[in-house]
Design a protein around this motif. Structure first.
Motif, mmCIF file in Angstrom:
data_model
loop_
_atom_site.group_PDB
_atom_site.id
_atom_site.type_symbol
_atom_site.label_atom_id
_atom_site.label_comp_id
_atom_site.label_asym_id
_atom_site.label_seq_id
_atom_site.Cartn_x
_atom_site.Cartn_y
_atom_site.Cartn_z
ATOM 1 N N SER A 70 0.769 -1.162 -0.152
ATOM 2 C CA SER A 70 0.006 0.085 -0.071
ATOM 3 C C SER A 70 0.776 1.297 0.038
ATOM 4 O O SER A 70 0.441 2.455 -0.111
ATOM 5 N N ARG A 71 2.137 1.216 0.308
ATOM 6 C CA ARG A 71 3.031 2.517 0.144
ATOM 7 C C ARG A 71 3.527 2.652 -0.994
ATOM 8 O O ARG A 71 4.426 3.636 -1.078
ATOM 9 N N GLN B 235 10.113 9.975 -7.883
ATOM 10 C CA GLN B 235 9.527 10.576 -9.163
ATOM 11 C C GLN B 235 9.386 9.598 -10.127
ATOM 12 O O GLN B 235 10.082 9.876 -11.240
ATOM 13 N N VAL B 236 9.027 8.483 -10.037
ATOM 14 C CA VAL B 236 8.792 7.281 -10.833
ATOM 15 C C VAL B 236 7.734 7.766 -11.885
ATOM 16 O O VAL B 236 6.633 8.080 -11.407
ATOM 17 N N ASN B 237 7.921 7.317 -12.940
ATOM 18 C CA ASN B 237 6.911 7.798 -14.174
ATOM 19 C C ASN B 237 6.448 6.310 -14.741
ATOM 20 O O ASN B 237 6.928 5.718 -15.414
ATOM 21 N N PRO B 238 5.209 5.767 -14.270
ATOM 22 C CA PRO B 238 4.899 4.332 -14.743
ATOM 23 C C PRO B 238 4.302 4.339 -16.027
ATOM 24 O O PRO B 238 4.279 3.239 -16.696
ATOM 25 N N ASP B 239 4.190 5.290 -16.764
ATOM 26 C CA ASP B 239 3.451 5.421 -18.116
ATOM 27 C C ASP B 239 4.794 5.524 -19.109
ATOM 28 O O ASP B 239 4.256 5.398 -20.348
ATOM 29 N N LEU B 240 6.112 5.345 -18.662
ATOM 30 C CA LEU B 240 7.058 5.502 -19.669
ATOM 31 C C LEU B 240 7.213 4.017 -20.012
ATOM 32 O O LEU B 240 7.948 3.304 -19.364
ATOM 33 N N LYS B 241 6.648 3.655 -21.256
ATOM 34 C CA LYS B 241 6.712 2.191 -21.617
ATOM 35 C C LYS B 241 7.222 1.904 -23.280
ATOM 36 O O LYS B 241 8.063 1.407 -23.648
ATOM 37 N N GLY C 187 14.517 8.939 -11.030
ATOM 38 C CA GLY C 187 13.410 8.429 -11.357
ATOM 39 C C GLY C 187 13.026 7.328 -12.143
ATOM 40 O O GLY C 187 11.871 6.635 -12.256
ATOM 41 N N LEU C 188 14.180 6.809 -12.833
ATOM 42 C CA LEU C 188 13.983 5.630 -13.655
ATOM 43 C C LEU C 188 13.939 4.245 -13.028
ATOM 44 O O LEU C 188 14.825 4.154 -12.034
ATOM 45 N N VAL C 189 13.093 3.339 -13.156
ATOM 46 C CA VAL C 189 13.191 1.805 -12.780
ATOM 47 C C VAL C 189 14.318 1.093 -13.612
ATOM 48 O O VAL C 189 14.605 1.828 -14.771
ATOM 49 N N LYS C 190 14.764 -0.051 -13.211
ATOM 50 C CA LYS C 190 15.802 -0.334 -13.654
ATOM 51 C C LYS C 190 15.534 -0.768 -15.303
ATOM 52 O O LYS C 190 16.323 -0.647 -16.037
ATOM 53 N N ALA D 171 8.361 -3.663 -10.252
ATOM 54 C CA ALA D 171 6.997 -3.854 -10.295
ATOM 55 C C ALA D 171 6.418 -2.953 -9.000
ATOM 56 O O ALA D 171 5.488 -2.304 -9.321
ATOM 57 N N PHE D 172 7.080 -2.866 -7.958
ATOM 58 C CA PHE D 172 6.647 -2.093 -6.608
ATOM 59 C C PHE D 172 6.454 -0.841 -7.005
ATOM 60 O O PHE D 172 5.542 -0.083 -6.733
ATOM 61 N N LEU D 173 7.630 -0.206 -7.802
ATOM 62 C CA LEU D 173 7.729 1.294 -8.066
ATOM 63 C C LEU D 173 6.603 1.649 -8.976
ATOM 64 O O LEU D 173 6.154 2.746 -9.047
ATOM 65 N N LEU D 174 6.314 0.643 -9.910
ATOM 66 C CA LEU D 174 5.521 0.914 -11.130
ATOM 67 C C LEU D 174 3.947 0.796 -10.568
ATOM 68 O O LEU D 174 2.811 1.104 -11.353
ATOM 69 N N GLY D 175 3.737 0.338 -9.265
ATOM 70 C CA GLY D 175 2.390 0.341 -8.948
ATOM 71 C C GLY D 175 1.710 -1.281 -9.404
ATOM 72 O O GLY D 175 0.606 -1.219 -9.476
ATOM 73 N N GLU D 176 2.379 -2.124 -9.910
ATOM 74 C CA GLU D 176 2.230 -3.441 -10.302
ATOM 75 C C GLU D 176 1.945 -4.506 -9.277
ATOM 76 O O GLU D 176 2.676 -4.190 -8.207
ATOM 77 N N PRO D 177 1.361 -5.403 -9.164
ATOM 78 C CA PRO D 177 1.070 -6.452 -8.333
ATOM 79 C C PRO D 177 2.724 -7.042 -8.023
ATOM 80 O O PRO D 177 3.485 -7.299 -8.896
#
Length: 275
Positions: A6-7, A16-22, A193-196, A243-249
């Motif tokens: 939940s955190r 500053q993670v952007n989950p829409d950067l795909k 802000g980037l994930v790996k 996945a955690f940082l992007l709000g995914e399961p």
């Protein structure tokens, strides 16, 4: 129920993670945005150079290429700027071929090499009388290596009127996986802000060598376990961290480990404490 997962939103925002950067289009746009950031930072500081240590990993390879592209763009605009790539081995680096492949790809304006072994060994010898087991001494020495590398980078930056570039990104920041005032010290951090996997996607879009893009990440600071993968140190795979940082399961046990490490290393992401 209040769970570690939940955190995710709170931590994602803080880092500053952007989950829409795909997609490819978004990645290309992000490359341009970050190059402009580097250019604006250099120009506004009235400095003329960027300095970055190149290890042969995907992070410094990506950061180095963005820096070289930024200074080349600045020169086209009439602003004299150069990129200095530094090799900072401790003696002989076991994956030196990867570092050289990264340099071949980046094609930096200048390459400087400083062997940190003498400085690190001399400092550790001064503390030879400290009571510590082999594991503790190895850990301390690893941090000394990271800080000595940063001293070398700032030394060169002082000589060439430059800024030191860092390669920290969200997947490392959330775990506090950097040495305070070592690789965590820099003037600008263009991978923030980037994930790996996003770092890898940017590297691939820039046409970095595939073996560097897919290389197993390792800080390689420990001599008792040379080449130890970062994920072994984390106890969590980068896929789970991303996945955690992007709000995914993500598995709740993995989420607990990530949140625990994030909270324990909060001091590393803050300015020095003051009254």
């Amino acid at each position: 129920m209040n769970t570690a997962s939940s955190r995710s939103s709170e931590i994602r925002s803080a880092l500053q993670v952007n989950p829409d950067l795909k997609g490819s289009a978004e990645i290309k746009q992000e490359i341009e945005r970050r190059i402009e950031f580097i250019k604006n930072t250099l120009r506004s500081s009235r400095t003329r150079a960027l300095v970055l240590g190149i290890s042969g990993g995907v992070d410094s390879t990506t950061g180095g290429k963005l820096c070289q592209m930024a200074v080349e763009s600045l020169r086209q605009e009439g602003y004299d700027a150069s990129f200095y790539a530094m090799r900072l081995p401790y003696g002989v680096q076991m994956d030196e071929h990867d570092a050289q492949a990264a340099l071949d790809f980046i094609k930096p304006d200048q390459v400087r090499t400083v062997d940190i072994k003498g400085a690190v060994d001399a400092l550790m010898q001064d503390f030879a009388s400290e009571q510590a087991d082999a594991a503790k001494r190895d850990f301390v020495k690893g941090n000394v290596k990271a800080r000595t590398r940063m001293v070398a980078q700032y030394t060169l930056a002082n000589f060439v009127n430059g800024l030191v570039v860092g390669t920290d990104h969200a997947a490392e920041a959330v775990m506090g996986f950097f040495t305070k005032f070592g690789d965590g010290a820099c003037d600008l951090a263009p991978l923030t802000g980037l994930v790996k996997d996003q770092v890898r996607s940017i590297a691939a879009e820039l046409n970095a060598p595939a073996d560097l893009v897919k290389k197993v990440p390792t800080a390689d600071l420990e001599e008792l376990e040379p080449g130890r993968p970062d994920e072994d140190a984390h106890g969590v795979a980068y896929e789970q961290i991303d996945a955690f940082l992007l709000g995914e399961p993500v598995d709740e046990d993995a989420a607990r480990k990530i949140v625990k490490q994030y909270d324990a290393t909060e001091h590393k992401r803050q300015l020095p404490a003051a009254p």
